[in-house]
Design a protein around this motif. Structure first.
Motif, short mmCIF file in Angstrom:
data_model
loop_
_atom_site.label_atom_id
_atom_site.label_comp_id
_atom_site.label_asym_id
_atom_site.label_seq_id
_atom_site.Cartn_x
_atom_site.Cartn_y
_atom_site.Cartn_z
N SER A 24 0.84 -1.19 0.00
CA SER A 24 0.00 0.00 0.00
C SER A 24 0.88 1.25 0.00
O SER A 24 2.03 1.23 0.45
CB SER A 24 -0.91 0.02 1.23
OG SER A 24 -0.17 0.32 2.40
N THR A 25 0.32 2.32 -0.48
CA THR A 25 1.03 3.60 -0.52
C THR A 25 1.45 4.03 0.89
O THR A 25 2.55 4.53 1.09
CB THR A 25 0.13 4.68 -1.17
OG1 THR A 25 -0.25 4.23 -2.46
CG2 THR A 25 0.86 6.00 -1.29
N TYR A 26 0.58 3.82 1.87
CA TYR A 26 0.88 4.23 3.25
C TYR A 26 2.09 3.47 3.80
O TYR A 26 3.02 4.07 4.33
CB TYR A 26 -0.34 4.02 4.15
CG TYR A 26 -0.03 4.25 5.61
CD1 TYR A 26 0.16 5.54 6.11
CD2 TYR A 26 0.10 3.18 6.49
CE1 TYR A 26 0.46 5.76 7.45
CE2 TYR A 26 0.39 3.39 7.83
CZ TYR A 26 0.58 4.68 8.30
OH TYR A 26 0.89 4.89 9.62
N GLU A 27 2.06 2.15 3.70
CA GLU A 27 3.16 1.33 4.24
C GLU A 27 4.46 1.61 3.49
O GLU A 27 5.52 1.72 4.10
CB GLU A 27 2.81 -0.16 4.17
CG GLU A 27 1.67 -0.57 5.07
CD GLU A 27 1.95 -0.41 6.55
OE1 GLU A 27 3.12 -0.34 6.95
OE2 GLU A 27 0.98 -0.36 7.33
N GLY A 29 5.20 4.35 2.00
CA GLY A 29 5.60 5.71 2.36
C GLY A 29 6.39 5.77 3.66
O GLY A 29 7.35 6.53 3.78
N LYS A 30 5.97 4.98 4.66
CA LYS A 30 6.72 4.94 5.93
C LYS A 30 8.16 4.50 5.68
O LYS A 30 9.10 5.12 6.18
CB LYS A 30 6.07 3.96 6.92
CG LYS A 30 4.85 4.45 7.61
CD LYS A 30 4.44 3.60 8.80
CE LYS A 30 4.25 2.15 8.47
NZ LYS A 30 3.68 1.35 9.57
N SER A 33 10.17 7.09 3.65
CA SER A 33 10.55 8.23 4.49
C SER A 33 11.78 7.91 5.32
O SER A 33 12.70 8.74 5.45
CB SER A 33 9.39 8.62 5.42
OG SER A 33 8.30 9.10 4.68
N GLU A 109 3.99 1.05 16.71
CA GLU A 109 2.85 1.94 16.52
C GLU A 109 2.00 1.95 17.79
O GLU A 109 1.71 0.91 18.38
CB GLU A 109 2.02 1.47 15.32
CG GLU A 109 1.00 2.47 14.87
CD GLU A 109 0.36 2.10 13.55
OE1 GLU A 109 -0.55 2.84 13.15
OE2 GLU A 109 0.74 1.09 12.93
N ASP A 134 1.91 8.22 13.80
CA ASP A 134 1.82 8.34 12.34
C ASP A 134 3.21 8.57 11.78
O ASP A 134 4.19 8.64 12.53
CB ASP A 134 0.85 9.46 11.93
CG ASP A 134 1.23 10.82 12.51
OD1 ASP A 134 2.43 11.10 12.73
OD2 ASP A 134 0.31 11.63 12.75
N THR A 135 3.32 8.68 10.47
CA THR A 135 4.64 8.79 9.84
C THR A 135 5.39 10.03 10.29
O THR A 135 6.59 9.97 10.54
CB THR A 135 4.50 8.77 8.30
OG1 THR A 135 3.81 7.56 7.91
CG2 THR A 135 5.86 8.78 7.62
#
Length: 154
Positions: A24-27, A29-30, A33, A109, A134-135
């Motif tokens: 996923s884009t979220y995972e 992205g972490k 980053s 988390e 969050d990130t």
């Protein structure tokens, strides 16, 4: 001065969407980053997610096991998302890092449940826990920990 190496681990196969074959884009992205953060600090980053195209280029078990063990053996810092629920592969890598006496940073988390052996690992290994919501919170916390780590190693 030799380049410092960090091994960045976390759940992988369980985070790959069956339809797209990608994380996923979220995972993603972490991880991106953190990779960017470490690279901007001059560290060489080994990360299986990026190496294996975020899910589209999975290696065979024999390939990835050997590469990951060798990379953990030679890293200066091991950093991981243990997973909640627990990621079996990541937990094996955390065990390797612990047995190899590596400096370990675990990203936990907030409001998630983690295995007791993750929660108590600091009793037998050099572990720093980073709790995040969050990130952005994760990056702020890693910057603070990293600044202290840098000061220690100078």
């Amino acid at each position: 001065m030799a380049t410092k190496k960090v091994f960045l681990a976390g759940p992988f196969k369980s985070l790959v969407d069956e339809k797209t074959g990608l994380m996923s884009t979220y995972e993603r992205g972490k991880l991106e980053s953190l990779i960017s953060f470490f690279e901007n600090e001059g560290w060489l980053v080994h990360n299986a997610h990026k190496r294996e195209g975020w899910g589209k280029d999975f290696m065979t078990p024999l390939q990835c096991t050997k590469i990951d063990f060798d990379e953990i053996s030679t890293c200066d810092l091991f950093a991981a998302f243990p997973g909640s629920p627990a990621s079996p592969g990541t937990h094996i890598e955390i065990g390797w890092a612990s047995a190899l006496k590596k400096k370990i940073v675990l990203f936990l988390e907030k409001d998630k449940d983690y295995a007791f052996l993750i929660q108590g690992l600091h009793a037998v290994a050099d572990v720093e826990y980073i709790s995040y919501k969050d990130t952005d919170d994760l990056l702020e916390n890693i910057k603070n920990i990293f600044a202290a780590y840098k000061a220690e190693s100078q």
